[in-house]
Design a protein around this motif. Structure first.
Motif, PDB file in Angstrom:
ATOM      1  N   TYR A  93       7.565  -2.063 -14.529  1.00 23.95           N
ATOM      2  CA  TYR A  93       7.998  -0.983 -15.420  1.00 23.95           C
ATOM      3  C   TYR A  93       9.197  -1.468 -16.218  1.00 23.95           C
ATOM      4  CZ  TYR A  93      10.239   3.410 -16.828  1.00 23.95           C
ATOM      5  OH  TYR A  93      10.849   4.412 -17.544  1.00 23.95           O
ATOM      6  N   LYS A  94       9.184  -1.198 -17.524  1.00 27.39           N
ATOM      7  CA  LYS A  94      10.300  -1.584 -18.380  1.00 27.39           C
ATOM      8  C   LYS A  94      10.379  -0.634 -19.561  1.00 27.39           C
ATOM      9  CE  LYS A  94      12.130  -5.410 -21.157  1.00 27.39           C
ATOM     10  NZ  LYS A  94      11.885  -6.792 -21.659  1.00 27.39           N
ATOM     11  N   GLU A  95      11.520   0.028 -19.697  1.00 32.72           N
ATOM     12  CA  GLU A  95      11.751   0.944 -20.806  1.00 32.72           C
ATOM     13  C   GLU A  95      13.140   0.712 -21.365  1.00 32.72           C
ATOM     14  OE1 GLU A  95       9.887   2.986 -22.427  1.00 32.72           O
ATOM     15  OE2 GLU A  95       8.083   2.854 -21.178  1.00 32.72           O
ATOM     16  N   MET A  96      13.249   0.827 -22.688  1.00 34.17           N
ATOM     17  CA  MET A  96      14.516   0.588 -23.364  1.00 34.17           C
ATOM     18  C   MET A  96      15.068   1.907 -23.906  1.00 34.17           C
ATOM     19  SD  MET A  96      14.429  -2.717 -22.962  1.00 34.17           S
ATOM     20  CE  MET A  96      15.741  -3.341 -24.020  1.00 34.17           C
ATOM     21  N   LYS A  97      16.362   2.118 -23.670  1.00 31.58           N
ATOM     22  CA  LYS A  97      17.096   3.273 -24.215  1.00 31.58           C
ATOM     23  C   LYS A  97      16.367   4.590 -23.937  1.00 31.58           C
ATOM     24  CE  LYS A  97      19.446   0.648 -27.842  1.00 31.58           C
ATOM     25  NZ  LYS A  97      19.784   0.562 -29.273  1.00 31.58           N
ATOM     26  N   LYS A  98      16.151   4.849 -22.665  1.00 34.43           N
ATOM     27  CA  LYS A  98      15.505   6.090 -22.246  1.00 34.43           C
ATOM     28  C   LYS A  98      16.563   7.031 -21.657  1.00 34.43           C
ATOM     29  CE  LYS A  98      11.586   6.851 -21.749  1.00 34.43           C
ATOM     30  NZ  LYS A  98      10.558   7.593 -22.535  1.00 34.43           N
ATOM     31  N   GLN A  99      16.420   8.304 -21.966  1.00 31.35           N
ATOM     32  CA  GLN A  99      17.321   9.302 -21.402  1.00 31.35           C
ATOM     33  C   GLN A  99      16.866   9.701 -20.002  1.00 31.35           C
ATOM     34  OE1 GLN A  99      17.895  12.804 -23.791  1.00 31.35           O
ATOM     35  NE2 GLN A  99      18.891  13.935 -22.147  1.00 31.35           N
ATOM     36  N   TYR A 100      15.574   9.850 -19.808  1.00 35.08           N
ATOM     37  CA  TYR A 100      15.028  10.174 -18.495  1.00 35.08           C
ATOM     38  C   TYR A 100      13.563   9.752 -18.471  1.00 35.08           C
ATOM     39  CZ  TYR A 100      13.144  14.175 -21.038  1.00 35.08           C
ATOM     40  OH  TYR A 100      12.505  14.961 -21.955  1.00 35.08           O
ATOM     41  N   ASP A 101      13.068   9.485 -17.267  1.00 25.06           N
ATOM     42  CA  ASP A 101      11.667   9.095 -17.130  1.00 25.06           C
ATOM     43  C   ASP A 101      11.304   9.092 -15.646  1.00 25.06           C
ATOM     44  OD1 ASP A 101       9.168   8.461 -17.948  1.00 25.06           O
ATOM     45  OD2 ASP A 101       9.582   6.393 -18.527  1.00 25.06           O
ATOM     46  N   GLY A 110       0.781  -1.226   0.000  1.00 22.32           N
ATOM     47  CA  GLY A 110       0.000   0.000   0.000  1.00 22.32           C
ATOM     48  C   GLY A 110       0.812   1.274   0.000  1.00 22.32           C
ATOM     49  N   THR A 111       2.145   1.159  -0.030  1.00 17.88           N
ATOM     50  CA  THR A 111       2.999   2.344  -0.021  1.00 17.88           C
ATOM     51  C   THR A 111       3.159   2.889  -1.439  1.00 17.88           C
ATOM     52  OG1 THR A 111       4.241   1.445   1.852  1.00 17.88           O
ATOM     53  CG2 THR A 111       5.241   3.254   0.639  1.00 17.88           C
ATOM     54  N   LYS A 112       2.977   4.165  -1.581  1.00 19.20           N
ATOM     55  CA  LYS A 112       3.144   4.811  -2.885  1.00 19.20           C
ATOM     56  C   LYS A 112       4.612   5.151  -3.100  1.00 19.20           C
ATOM     57  CE  LYS A 112       1.347   8.602  -5.723  1.00 19.20           C
ATOM     58  NZ  LYS A 112       0.446   9.795  -5.754  1.00 19.20           N
ATOM     59  N   CYS A 113       5.142   4.791  -4.259  1.00 26.65           N
ATOM     60  CA  CYS A 113       6.561   4.995  -4.552  1.00 26.65           C
ATOM     61  C   CYS A 113       6.720   5.666  -5.915  1.00 26.65           C
ATOM     62  CB  CYS A 113       7.323   3.664  -4.556  1.00 26.65           C
ATOM     63  SG  CYS A 113       7.079   2.669  -3.062  1.00 26.65           S
ATOM     64  N   THR A 114       7.819   6.358  -6.072  1.00 27.03           N
ATOM     65  CA  THR A 114       8.128   7.046  -7.330  1.00 27.03           C
ATOM     66  C   THR A 114       9.592   6.825  -7.670  1.00 27.03           C
ATOM     67  OG1 THR A 114       6.469   8.758  -6.930  1.00 27.03           O
ATOM     68  CG2 THR A 114       8.176   9.244  -8.548  1.00 27.03           C
ATOM     69  N   LEU A 115       9.825   6.359  -8.889  1.00 24.94           N
ATOM     70  CA  LEU A 115      11.182   6.186  -9.400  1.00 24.94           C
ATOM     71  C   LEU A 115      11.406   7.188 -10.528  1.00 24.94           C
ATOM     72  CD1 LEU A 115      13.895   4.706  -9.745  1.00 24.94           C
ATOM     73  CD2 LEU A 115      12.716   3.081 -11.251  1.00 24.94           C
ATOM     74  N   GLU A 116      12.425   8.005 -10.370  1.00 26.08           N
ATOM     75  CA  GLU A 116      12.780   9.000 -11.389  1.00 26.08           C
ATOM     76  C   GLU A 116      14.265   8.853 -11.698  1.00 26.08           C
ATOM     77  OE1 GLU A 116      12.638  13.863 -12.111  1.00 26.08           O
ATOM     78  OE2 GLU A 116      11.962  12.972 -10.215  1.00 26.08           O
ATOM     79  N   PHE A 117      14.620   8.831 -12.984  1.00 27.92           N
ATOM     80  CA  PHE A 117      16.015   8.669 -13.351  1.00 27.92           C
ATOM     81  C   PHE A 117      16.353   9.542 -14.554  1.00 27.92           C
ATOM     82  CE2 PHE A 117      13.818   5.587 -15.977  1.00 27.92           C
ATOM     83  CZ  PHE A 117      14.474   5.647 -17.193  1.00 27.92           C
ATOM     84  N   GLN A 118      17.655   9.773 -14.726  1.00 25.72           N
ATOM     85  CA  GLN A 118      18.139  10.560 -15.853  1.00 25.72           C
ATOM     86  C   GLN A 118      19.589  10.189 -16.126  1.00 25.72           C
ATOM     87  OE1 GLN A 118      17.492  14.770 -15.609  1.00 25.72           O
ATOM     88  NE2 GLN A 118      18.980  15.253 -17.200  1.00 25.72           N
ATOM     89  N   PHE A 171       8.292   7.134 -12.920  1.00 25.25           N
ATOM     90  CA  PHE A 171       7.250   6.121 -12.803  1.00 25.25           C
ATOM     91  C   PHE A 171       6.781   6.058 -11.355  1.00 25.25           C
ATOM     92  CE2 PHE A 171       6.115   1.611 -11.925  1.00 25.25           C
ATOM     93  CZ  PHE A 171       4.995   1.539 -12.730  1.00 25.25           C
ATOM     94  N   THR A 172       5.467   6.117 -11.176  1.00 25.14           N
ATOM     95  CA  THR A 172       4.852   6.067  -9.840  1.00 25.14           C
ATOM     96  C   THR A 172       3.969   4.826  -9.734  1.00 25.14           C
ATOM     97  OG1 THR A 172       4.863   8.485  -9.683  1.00 25.14           O
ATOM     98  CG2 THR A 172       3.410   7.293  -8.181  1.00 25.14           C
ATOM     99  N   PHE A 173       4.086   4.119  -8.627  1.00 30.49           N
ATOM    100  CA  PHE A 173       3.274   2.922  -8.417  1.00 30.49           C
ATOM    101  C   PHE A 173       2.979   2.757  -6.932  1.00 30.49           C
ATOM    102  CE2 PHE A 173       7.579   1.620  -7.630  1.00 30.49           C
ATOM    103  CZ  PHE A 173       7.515   0.630  -6.666  1.00 30.49           C
ATOM    104  N   THR A 174       2.011   1.903  -6.642  1.00 30.95           N
ATOM    105  CA  THR A 174       1.654   1.559  -5.260  1.00 30.95           C
ATOM    106  C   THR A 174       1.967   0.095  -5.027  1.00 30.95           C
ATOM    107  OG1 THR A 174      -0.115   3.217  -5.240  1.00 30.95           O
ATOM    108  CG2 THR A 174      -0.195   1.508  -3.559  1.00 30.95           C
ATOM    109  N   ALA A 175       2.726  -0.205  -4.007  1.00 25.01           N
ATOM    110  CA  ALA A 175       3.151  -1.578  -3.730  1.00 25.01           C
ATOM    111  C   ALA A 175       1.940  -2.473  -3.469  1.00 25.01           C
ATOM    112  CB  ALA A 175       4.093  -1.604  -2.531  1.00 25.01           C
ATOM    113  N   SER A 176       1.873  -3.564  -4.198  1.00 29.51           N
ATOM    114  CA  SER A 176       0.735  -4.479  -4.067  1.00 29.51           C
ATOM    115  C   SER A 176       0.918  -5.489  -2.942  1.00 29.51           C
ATOM    116  CB  SER A 176       0.523  -5.218  -5.390  1.00 29.51           C
ATOM    117  OG  SER A 176       1.688  -5.937  -5.752  1.00 29.51           O
TER     118      SER A 176
END
Length: 216
Positions: free
Chosen positions: A78-86, A48-56, A88-93
């Motif tokens: 979450y899965k992304e290929m060859k990203k410069q920055y992004d 139930g914890t809300k989390c956010t992953l941000e990278f660059q 992603f926010t999710f809630t732990a299940s």
């Protein structure tokens, strides 16, 4: 120096502020990711914890990287290929250890510098509303406003530092390329000049030999 009577209200305010700052966990890391390499990080998260992953990606190659986030059961969130920055926010299940990885395995000779910010949980209100009958005082409202403004300032400063580091990396890379290009032009000019000298010398030598034969 403030009056002694003002210290009483300030101490509880500072304590509440410190508790609010420690309630939510956040990890900010900048690390080197070599070519053909993969780096993973792990975080214990409650359901139930809300989390956010941000990278660059700050430096290296085309400023891109692969990112993958998995829950404790190995399900890809979450899965992304060859990203410069992004971001992603999710809630732990469910409770457990969540894993997120950055991969540079598609690059054969370029290493990357990656920054990420992983926030677990949300900041609780600076002054909890439960068991409270009266509204916020003027001082408490000012503390809340200052607290929110400081959070925004920290976010802006982080992004400006990242942009500055990225711009500096690009400028240094451009400067290196210009220097190599200048050295190459100087070498080519030197080779052409030496070639012209030998060509002219050979031309006049052949002309002198021909004149001597005609005269004899």
């Amino acid at each position: 120096m403030p009056p002694r009577g003002s210290r009483g209200p300030l101490l509880p305010l500072l304590l509440l502020w410190a508790l609010a700052a420690c309630a939510a966990r956040a990890s900010e890391i900048t690390f080197e990711l070599p070519d053909n390499a993969k780096q993973c990080f792990y975080e214990e998260i409650a359901q139930g914890t809300k989390c956010t992953l941000e990278f660059q990606v700050i430096t290296g190659g085309h400023y891109d990287v692969d990112c993958r986030l998995e829950d404790p059961d190995g399900i890809v969130l979450y899965k992304e290929m060859k990203k410069q920055y992004d971001s992603f926010t999710f809630t732990a299940s469910r409770n457990g250890t969540y894993k997120f990885c950055f991969s540079n395995e598609f690059s054969t000779f370029t290493h990357k510098t990656v920054y990420f910010d992983f926030q677990v949980g949300e900041d609780p209100p600076l002054f909890p509303s439960e068991n409270r009958v009266t509204a916020l005082t003027q001082m408490e409202s000012a503390c809340v406003s200052i607290h929110e403004a400081l959070k925004s300032v920290i976010d802006y400063q982080t992004h400006f530092r990242l942009r500055e580091a990225q711009g500096r990396s690009r400028a240094e890379d451009l400067n290196t390329r210009v220097a190599y290009w200048s050295i190459g032009e100087a070498i080519i000019l030197l080779v052409v000049s030496i070639g012209q000298v030998f060509l002219l010398k050979s031309f006049f030598s052949d002309k002198r030999t021909t004149t001597t034969r005609v005269g004899s």
